[in-house]
Design a protein around this motif. Structure first.
Motif, PDB file in Angstrom:
ATOM      1  N   ILE A  98       0.848  -1.201   0.000  1.00 55.20           N
ATOM      2  CA  ILE A  98       0.000   0.000   0.000  1.00 55.20           C
ATOM      3  C   ILE A  98       0.876   1.240   0.000  1.00 55.20           C
ATOM      4  CG2 ILE A  98      -1.707   1.323   1.309  1.00 55.20           C
ATOM      5  CD1 ILE A  98      -2.780  -1.441   2.304  1.00 55.20           C
TER       6      ILE A  98
ATOM      7  N   VAL B 177      -4.479   3.566   6.752  1.00 56.79           N
ATOM      8  CA  VAL B 177      -5.330   2.533   6.150  1.00 56.79           C
ATOM      9  C   VAL B 177      -6.439   2.189   7.143  1.00 56.79           C
ATOM     10  CG1 VAL B 177      -5.407   0.207   5.174  1.00 56.79           C
ATOM     11  CG2 VAL B 177      -3.318   1.592   4.939  1.00 56.79           C
TER      12      VAL B 177
ATOM     13  N   VAL C 147      -7.796   4.507   2.076  1.00 59.43           N
ATOM     14  CA  VAL C 147      -6.434   4.924   2.396  1.00 59.43           C
ATOM     15  C   VAL C 147      -6.385   6.441   2.322  1.00 59.43           C
ATOM     16  CG1 VAL C 147      -4.017   4.838   1.663  1.00 59.43           C
ATOM     17  CG2 VAL C 147      -5.452   2.785   1.479  1.00 59.43           C
TER      18      VAL C 147
END
Length: 149
Positions: free
Chosen positions: A38, A81, A110
């Motif tokens: 991520i 997140v 996010v």
């Protein structure tokens, strides 16, 4: 609350700070690869985070407006997140007070706070219980990735 990565967030009689070891003396676990993926997708390519702060919020949890100012270099973003129940996220200004905006964060959302937004005041006004089935007993987990040093 717990952490993963090279450094973790601790709180004790000395105050809040980042440390290389858990209060029980062992190193923090590594940040899992899917979480680093991520960061790689939304953060800077030339530096990985030092810390992943892991917070659990139950249905009654709140987090007042605050700035993330404990890192050495504010040019790196903070990546957050959301997992589990929805959270009403509020973001304001570089100074306390003034107009704020709120947005519902859902599981999988996010948020990247970088550039001019890096030092804005932000917080969580409330958790909307029962909006996700990710956690068996409800609640929200927030992963916050950051470069510390």
């Amino acid at each position: 609350m717990t952490s993963a990565g090279r450094l973790g967030w601790v709180s004790d009689a000395k105050g809040y700070r980042y440390e290389a070891t858990h209060p029980r003396g062992m190193p923090w676990p590594a940040i899992p690869d899917p979480v680093l993926d991520i960061w790689r997708a939304v953060g800077p390519a030339d530096r990985l985070p030092d810390c992943c702060l892991i917070n659990f919020y139950d249905k009654d949890a709140r987090m007042g407006l605050h700035q993330d100012r404990d890192e050495a270099d504010f040019s790196w973003p903070v990546v957050s997140v959301s997992l589990g129940d929805d959270a009403l996220f509020r973001i304001g200004n570089l100074t306390r007070g003034g107009k704020t905006e709120s947005v519902w964060l859902r599981s999988g959302d996010v948020v990247v706070m970088g550039g001019d937004a890096r030092l804005t005041y932000h917080g969580v006004d409330r958790i909307k219980a029962g909006t996700s089935m990710l956690l068996p007993n409800g609640g929200r987990i927030n992963l916050t990735l950051r470069v510390v040093t």
